[in-house]
Design an enzyme around this catalytic site. Structure first.
Site, PDB file in Angstrom:
ATOM      1  N   LYS A  31       0.850  -1.201   0.000  1.00  0.00           N
ATOM      2  CA  LYS A  31       0.000   0.000   0.000  1.00  0.00           C
ATOM      3  C   LYS A  31       0.885   1.251   0.000  1.00  0.00           C
ATOM      4  CE  LYS A  31      -2.519   1.838   3.592  1.00  0.00           C
ATOM      5  NZ  LYS A  31      -2.602   3.292   3.488  1.00  0.00           N
ATOM      6  N   ASP A  60      -3.123   4.338  -2.563  1.00  0.00           N
ATOM      7  CA  ASP A  60      -4.164   4.815  -1.638  1.00  0.00           C
ATOM      8  C   ASP A  60      -4.232   6.349  -1.693  1.00  0.00           C
ATOM      9  OD1 ASP A  60      -5.918   5.069   0.497  1.00  0.00           O
ATOM     10  OD2 ASP A  60      -4.432   4.572   2.029  1.00  0.00           O
ATOM     11  N   LYS A  62      -7.255   8.088  -2.552  1.00  0.00           N
ATOM     12  CA  LYS A  62      -8.621   8.530  -2.206  1.00  0.00           C
ATOM     13  C   LYS A  62      -9.063   9.739  -3.034  1.00  0.00           C
ATOM     14  CE  LYS A  62      -8.061   7.086   2.648  1.00  0.00           C
ATOM     15  NZ  LYS A  62      -6.605   6.898   2.746  1.00  0.00           N
ATOM     16  N   ASP A  65     -13.108  14.522  -6.696  1.00  0.00           N
ATOM     17  CA  ASP A  65     -13.100  15.709  -7.552  1.00  0.00           C
ATOM     18  C   ASP A  65     -14.332  15.627  -8.456  1.00  0.00           C
ATOM     19  OD1 ASP A  65     -12.180  17.988  -9.133  1.00  0.00           O
ATOM     20  OD2 ASP A  65     -10.182  17.528  -8.353  1.00  0.00           O
ATOM     21  N   THR A 120     -12.151   6.786   8.971  1.00  0.00           N
ATOM     22  CA  THR A 120     -12.246   6.356  10.378  1.00  0.00           C
ATOM     23  C   THR A 120     -11.932   7.480  11.355  1.00  0.00           C
ATOM     24  OG1 THR A 120     -10.047   5.454  10.048  1.00  0.00           O
ATOM     25  CG2 THR A 120     -11.852   3.875  10.149  1.00  0.00           C
ATOM     26  N   ARG A 210       1.851  -0.993  11.124  1.00  0.00           N
ATOM     27  CA  ARG A 210       2.787  -1.023  12.261  1.00  0.00           C
ATOM     28  C   ARG A 210       3.154  -2.414  12.778  1.00  0.00           C
ATOM     29  NH1 ARG A 210      -0.366   3.915  14.906  1.00  0.00           N
ATOM     30  NH2 ARG A 210      -1.946   2.921  13.582  1.00  0.00           N
TER      31      ARG A 210
HETATM   32  O1  C5P Z   1      -0.252   0.805  11.202  1.00  0.00           O
HETATM   33  P1  C5P Z   1      -1.640   0.328  10.883  1.00  0.00           P
HETATM   34  O2  C5P Z   1      -1.710  -1.166  10.665  1.00  0.00           O
HETATM   35  O3  C5P Z   1      -2.664   0.852  11.857  1.00  0.00           O
HETATM   36  O4  C5P Z   1      -1.913   0.995   9.459  1.00  0.00           O
HETATM   37  C1  C5P Z   1      -3.144   1.011   8.826  1.00  0.00           C
HETATM   38  C2  C5P Z   1      -3.020   1.689   7.477  1.00  0.00           C
HETATM   39  O5  C5P Z   1      -4.323   1.824   6.948  1.00  0.00           O
HETATM   40  C3  C5P Z   1      -2.441   3.107   7.526  1.00  0.00           C
HETATM   41  O6  C5P Z   1      -1.765   3.313   6.286  1.00  0.00           O
HETATM   42  C4  C5P Z   1      -3.659   3.991   7.596  1.00  0.00           C
HETATM   43  O7  C5P Z   1      -3.450   5.274   7.059  1.00  0.00           O
HETATM   44  C5  C5P Z   1      -4.622   3.200   6.711  1.00  0.00           C
HETATM   45  N1  C5P Z   1      -6.049   3.463   6.911  1.00  0.00           N
HETATM   46  C6  C5P Z   1      -6.670   3.362   8.139  1.00  0.00           C
HETATM   47  N2  C5P Z   1      -8.024   3.600   8.236  1.00  0.00           N
HETATM   48  C7  C5P Z   1      -8.730   3.900   7.142  1.00  0.00           C
HETATM   49  C8  C5P Z   1      -8.136   3.980   5.897  1.00  0.00           C
HETATM   50  C9  C5P Z   1      -6.762   3.745   5.815  1.00  0.00           C
HETATM   51  O8  C5P Z   1      -6.029   3.049   9.127  1.00  0.00           O
HETATM   52  N3  C5P Z   1     -10.032   4.067   7.232  1.00  0.00           N
END
Ligand code: C5P
Length: 235
Positions: A31, A60, A62, A65, A120, A210
């Site tokens: 991603k 990603d 998003k 427009d 979120t 993470r």
């Molecule tokens: O580190 P972690 O596993 O929490 O990362 C989740 C990834 O998903 C990050 O890149 C975050 O920006 C992305 N994301 C999210 N919630 C969303 C859309 C994307 O956590 N609704």
């Protein structure tokens, strides 16, 4: 399920080092987010592909427009050679339909297109202030609208995946962030799901950031996740 690794480290070199350490896995999705793409651009995508031509890339960005600009941008994204990207469902049916039409010439080579329903970062109150409706009702409507506009799926919490599939189709894809494969620390994510939950809820693409890149051995971690996923899928 298809594991999506979020390349969220602060620099191109760190992200590429992470990807390089995972180059032996042929069935991984990577991603690439807004910040990375703005800073490191097309060259970053091309370099990722040289590390392992089988890496699949989810851009990603998003998009949001007017329909014409979205459709033109979708073609540019397809020309980057990425396998999946996303747009906002709140850009409306017309914009989503135009995006899908603009990708028709790519036929089977076209990237998958997912819609973001509700970010979120919203809570019910802040979401209502913009959309005039609560998150749950609106997110389901956005998912149906995306399905009817010909998109391939949505980005949603693992806990919404099943309901969205029930309202649309089992084949309508769901991609879910906030996955903590083995119940790792949730950090700032609210509703985290393990791989078992993601599988139970029918998630097609669990996104993990993470728990992989903060692990002292990301390669072993990915191996463990892939092994667990295939075990769960066999049961
Ligand atoms: O580190 P972690 O596993 O929490 O990362 C989740 C990834 O998903 C990050 O890149 C975050 O920006 C992305 N994301 C999210 N919630 C969303 C859309 C994307 O956590 N609704």
């Amino acid at each position: 399920m298809n594991l999506v690794v979020a390349l969220d480290l602060p620099s191109a070199s760190e992200n590429l080092r992470l990807a390089e350490s995972l180059a032996e896995f042929d069935n991984l999705w990577m991603k690439v987010g807004f910040r990375t793409y703005i800073r490191d651009g097309r060259a970053f995508i091309d370099t990722l592909k040289t590390l392992n031509p089988h890496f699949k890339i989810f851009l990603d960005l998003k998009l949001y427009d007017i329909p014409n600009t979205m459709a033109d941008s979708a073609k540019e994204i397809a020309d980057l050679g990425v396998e999946m990207f996303n747009i906002h469902a709140s850009s409306g049916s017309k914009a989503m339909e135009r995006v899908m039409q603009s990708l028709e010439p790519y036929a089977k080579e076209r990237p998958l297109v997912l819609a973001v329903t509700a970010l979120t970062s919203f809570n019910d109150e802040s979401f209502r202030a913009i959309y005039g409706e609560g998150i749950e009702e609106r997110a389901k409507e956005f998912a149906k609208m995306s399905y009817n506009s010909g998109l391939d799926g949505v980005v949603c919490s693992a806990f919404e995946s099943r309901a969205i599939k029930d309202e649309t189709s089992k084949e309508f894809l769901t991609l879910s962030p906030a996955i903590r494969p083995f119940g790792e620390a949730s950090s700032d994510q609210e509703r985290v799901a393990t791989l078992e939950i993601a599988h139970r809820e029918g998630v097609d693409f669990p996104v993990v950031g993470r728990p992989i890149y903060q692990d002292e051995n990301p390669k072993q971690k990915v191996k463990d996740i892939l092994e667990r996923m295939s075990k769960i899928e066999l049961t």
